[in-house]
Scaffold this active site. Structure first.
Site, PDB file in Angstrom:
ATOM      1  N   ASP A   1      12.591  89.380   6.303  1.00 37.70           N
ATOM      2  CA  ASP A   1      12.429  88.542   7.039  1.00 37.70           C
ATOM      3  C   ASP A   1      13.436  86.930   6.650  1.00 37.70           C
ATOM      4  O   ASP A   1      12.556  85.764   7.108  1.00 37.70           O
ATOM      5  CB  ASP A   1      10.533  87.475   6.880  1.00 37.70           C
ATOM      6  CG  ASP A   1       9.944  89.280   7.225  1.00 37.70           C
ATOM      7  OD1 ASP A   1      10.185  90.028   7.923  1.00 37.70           O
ATOM      8  OD2 ASP A   1       9.245  89.230   5.931  1.00 37.70           O
TER       9      ASP A   1
ATOM     10  N   GLU B   1       6.175  90.583  16.732  1.00 36.76           N
ATOM     11  CA  GLU B   1       6.147  89.294  15.358  1.00 36.76           C
ATOM     12  C   GLU B   1       7.210  89.325  15.530  1.00 36.76           C
ATOM     13  O   GLU B   1       8.317  89.214  15.952  1.00 36.76           O
ATOM     14  CB  GLU B   1       5.766  90.278  14.355  1.00 36.76           C
ATOM     15  CG  GLU B   1       6.422  91.533  14.184  1.00 36.76           C
ATOM     16  CD  GLU B   1       6.636  91.638  13.022  1.00 36.76           C
ATOM     17  OE1 GLU B   1       4.657  92.293  12.550  1.00 36.76           O
ATOM     18  OE2 GLU B   1       6.946  92.942  11.943  1.00 36.76           O
TER      19      GLU B   1
HETATM   20  O1  FUB Z   1       7.577  91.256   5.800  1.00 34.23           O
HETATM   21  C1  FUB Z   1       6.487  91.562   6.491  1.00 34.23           C
HETATM   22  C2  FUB Z   1       6.069  91.403   7.772  1.00 34.23           C
HETATM   23  O2  FUB Z   1       6.719  92.609   7.640  1.00 34.23           O
HETATM   24  C3  FUB Z   1       6.766  90.552   8.261  1.00 34.23           C
HETATM   25  O3  FUB Z   1       5.385  89.427   8.296  1.00 34.23           O
HETATM   26  C4  FUB Z   1       6.661  90.716   9.578  1.00 34.23           C
HETATM   27  O4  FUB Z   1       7.177  89.995  10.587  1.00 34.23           O
HETATM   28  C5  FUB Z   1       7.583  91.908   9.434  1.00 34.23           C
HETATM   29  O5  FUB Z   1       8.629  91.779   8.868  1.00 34.23           O
END
Ligand code: FUB
Length: 699
Positions: A42, A209
């Site tokens: 991320d 997301e």
């Molecule tokens: O790294 C944890 C979660 O996985 C992140 O918050 C999401 O965007 C995905 O990458």
């Protein structure tokens, strides 16, 4: 594994001509500041006033449990996109008073700057397991952050990111709920309070997301992960454009492709005139971690079209397609990485549709494989798959193919440039299409140069996962004492039984005996103290251990002809490498797919002759007539650098008792005769190339 000298040579002589290396190799973060493997995800990238580019990343803690075990944020920075600094950990769940005490959910973060203060935004669950967006502050970009609480009014959700517009207005984005909806709100100038309510974003097609907003030429771009999953490649990073940071948005397409890891999350930023896309992949952990492959952050250049749309990023850290260079012997070639081409050129398939639907989109049928990655299935008579191989020299090769067949039908042959070089090969029954066996072909004659190797199906009923090409050269030097060198230095072990590749001088600790396990090229490397080199664990350096186990077995591969170059691979833990952190500890590194260390072996001779002075050895055995359920004493005095072995050998030459790894000097030991038959025996003592024996009779 890298050959440092070769790389240096490439840099010095070819770099200016071919390409200027201006990005670190992807994934660009592999170890932390203490040189330990670290997994990061991320990445949120920002350029701050000191002229450096900073990346705020989340941290996949090992052993990975999907995203259920994430904590301890690190920050990384660079000023040239090649050399990266790990500033270490800046915040953990234990620092956050409102976080649930078990921690573990420190997911994708971001950072913003205003009025001399850095604001670090991160999601976590509170004591009631409700997702909150927390803020920590510091006057420094990568240290001394203090948790300040969470932002009231934000939705229960994850993935905060903050965009500060040219007029100073800051916008905060987040997932609303778990995943699936993106929300935006304005932040007050204190950066920790909302100015109004969060609103749903409009126009994002396939939003999942990871929202990230950047601005170029007055246009706003929102990039985000979608829910893509073709069974092999997972979430891709899409983007949309708008004239406002709050939308509505117009969907434009995919900007960064997915990987075999389930998520895709990143950021886009301009640095020193070049645009970059940051993202993560799982190439360093592929095939490991059943709970979810741990991720590693990557960066690649991003280019815009004239109309302002973004071109799809070429991911330099992804699995290469196809990887078909037999120069790097032994070369594991994944079946799905057949050479790029059209039907009839690099493959032939009767229906020209990928009936498995994963990974590639031409005729070959590819599905997800139980041994990791993918395999080719649905293979019908007459179909073939072709690999353009760069063959280093004309000679005989071995090819090991990983195949399966539930009923034991299935046959193929291997063709090279149109010539059948294998004859018909049948595939034995493996009970299931996802249970694999190895078919070993030897004496495959290949000419040097680029050759088209085809696997041609003669009879349907089998699947193909991969094949390995290696030299059909000498067998390992079984029962010989050898020394192994890596980069001109000896492999040796120290008093703590750790194995290194850095010894300048040859001592008895550099001498190994090669013992064969079963048939073929599987070996154990016995050390001079009578123990065995063992691949202890993935991370720790290898050790010397007294007992055999799966971890002491290695595959010995010939890597080149002229100078006894070999590669070693652990049966249990995969490739063996020598770490580059200065100590050159030898370890097993399953994370580095395709990594192979090159060792040069040489038979060890002179020192052994000198080692034991026969006229100084004393050996006594008493009594020499012993009851079969009794004991006798062996006393010896022998100076040697080698481990001593004592064996009781019967009149037929069978070894009835063996004690090895014994120390030199003056020693005395009791030997039990329990369970032995009556008769004559020899008590033999050996060390290095010295041997002596005494007769003993059991009555
Ligand atoms: O790294 C944890 C979660 O996985 C992140 O918050 C999401 O965007 C995905 O990458």
């Amino acid at each position: 594994m890298k050959n440092t000298l070769f790389i240096l040579f490439i840099h010095l002589f070819f770099t200016p001509l071919l390409f200027a290396q201006d990005l670190a190799e992807n994934p660009f973060i592999r170890v932390d500041k203490d040189n330990n493997r670290i997994f990061t995800a991320d990445p949120s990238a920002h350029v701050w006033a000191d002229g450096r580019l900073y990346v705020y990343a989340s941290h996949d803690v090992q052993p990975a449990r999907g995203c259920d075990l994430m904590d301890k944020y690190h920050v990384f920075s660079t000023d040239d996109m090649i050399h990266w600094t790990d500033h270490g950990q800046i915040l953990e769940a234990a620092d956050v008073s409102w976080a649930r005490p078990e921690g573990g959910f420190m997911w994708a973060p971001d950072c913003a700057f205003r009025n001399g203060m850095y604001f670090f935004y991160f999601p976590h669950k509170d004591a009631d397991n409700i997702w909150r967006i927390g803020v920590a502050t510091s006057t420094e970009p990568a240290a001394n952050f203090t948790s300040q609480g969470y932002i009231e009014g934000m939705r229960s959700g994850i993935d905060p990111s903050v965009f500060v517009d040219d007029d100073g207005q800051a916008y905060i984005y987040q997932n609303s709920g778990g995943t699936g909806t993106c929300a935006v709100g304005k932040l007050k100038t204190n950066m920790v309070e909302l100015d109004g309510e969060m609103q749903d974003m409009q126009g994002l097609v396939g939003y999942h997301e990871g929202p990230w907003v950047h601005k170029r030429n007055g246009i706003y771009y929102l990039s985000y992960a979608d829910g893509h999953d073709d069974g092999y490649i997972k979430n891709e990073m899409r983007y949309a454009m708008s004239t406002s940071p709050m939308g509505p948005w117009t969907y434009k397409g995919v900007v960064v492709g997915g990987t075999t890891e389930g998520t895709q999350h990143g950021s886009i930023v301009q640095y020193k005139g070049q645009w970059y896309a940051f993202y993560h992949n799982n190439v360093l952990s592929f095939g490991t971690n059943p709970g979810g492959g741990a991720r590693s952050i990557c960066v690649d250049k991003l280019y815009y079209n004239e109309d302002g749309t973004m071109q799809k990023v070429i991911q330099t850290g992804m699995f290469k397609d196809p990887v078909v260079n037999a120069k790097n012997i032994p070369n594991l070639i994944l079946a799905e990485n057949y050479s790029t081409g059209i039907d009839g050129e690099t493959y032939h398939d009767v229906d020209n549709t990928n009936n498995g639907g994963v990974y590639r989109h031409d005729g070959v049928d590819i599905e997800v494989c139980s041994e990791g990655k993918a395999n080719i299935f649905n293979m019908e008579a007459g179909e073939w798959i072709g690999y353009k191989l760069n063959i280093p020299r004309t000679d005989n090769y071995k090819i090991d193919l990983r195949v399966s067949s539930p009923v034991g039908t299935g046959a193929f042959h291997v063709e090279v440039d149109g010539v059948n070089v294998s004859g018909r090969v049948t595939v034995n029954k493996t009970d299931d299409f996802q249970k694999w066996t190895t078919v070993a072909l030897s004496n495959i004659s290949l000419n040097s140069g680029t050759r088209l190797l085809k696997i041609v199906v003669d009879e349907a009923g089998f699947n193909l996962a991969n094949f390995t090409v290696y030299y059909a050269l000498t067998t390992p030097p079984f029962n010989k004492r050898i020394i192994l060198k890596n980069g001109g230095k000896y492999v040796s072990f120290d008093q703590n039984n750790q194995v290194f590749c850095n010894s300048e001088t040859m001592t008895s600790n550099c001498i190994f005996t090669v013992e064969q396990i079963g048939t073929g090229n599987k070996v154990e490397l016995r050390t001079s103290n009578g123990k065995y080199i063992a691949a202890k664990s993935l991370k720790n350096s290898m050790t010397v251990e007294s007992s055999h186990s799966a971890n002491t077995r290695f595959f010995w591969y010939q890597k080149s002809y002229n100078n006894n170059e070999i590669g070693l691979k652990s049966e249990a833990l995969n490739s063996i490498v020598c770490s580059e952190n200065g100590t050159k500890a030898m370890n097993c590194n399953r994370y580095e797919i395709g990594a192979w260390e090159t060792f040069v072996w040489q038979e060890y001779i002179e020192a052994a002759v000198e080692d034991v002075k026969a006229d100084k050895v004393s050996l006594q055995v008493y009594p020499t007539r012993v009851q079969t359920d009794d004991k006798f004493t062996v006393e010896y005095n022998m100076e040697t650098n080698f481990a001593i072995t004592i064996q009781l050998i019967d009149a037929q030459g069978r070894v009835c008792k063996k004690m090895d790894g014994l120390k030199g000097g003056k020693q005395s030991l009791l030997v039990s005769t329990r369970g032995l038959a009556t008769g004559s025996y020899f008590l033999q003592i050996t060390a290095s190339n010295f041997a002596a024996a005494r007769k003993i009779i059991l009555i």
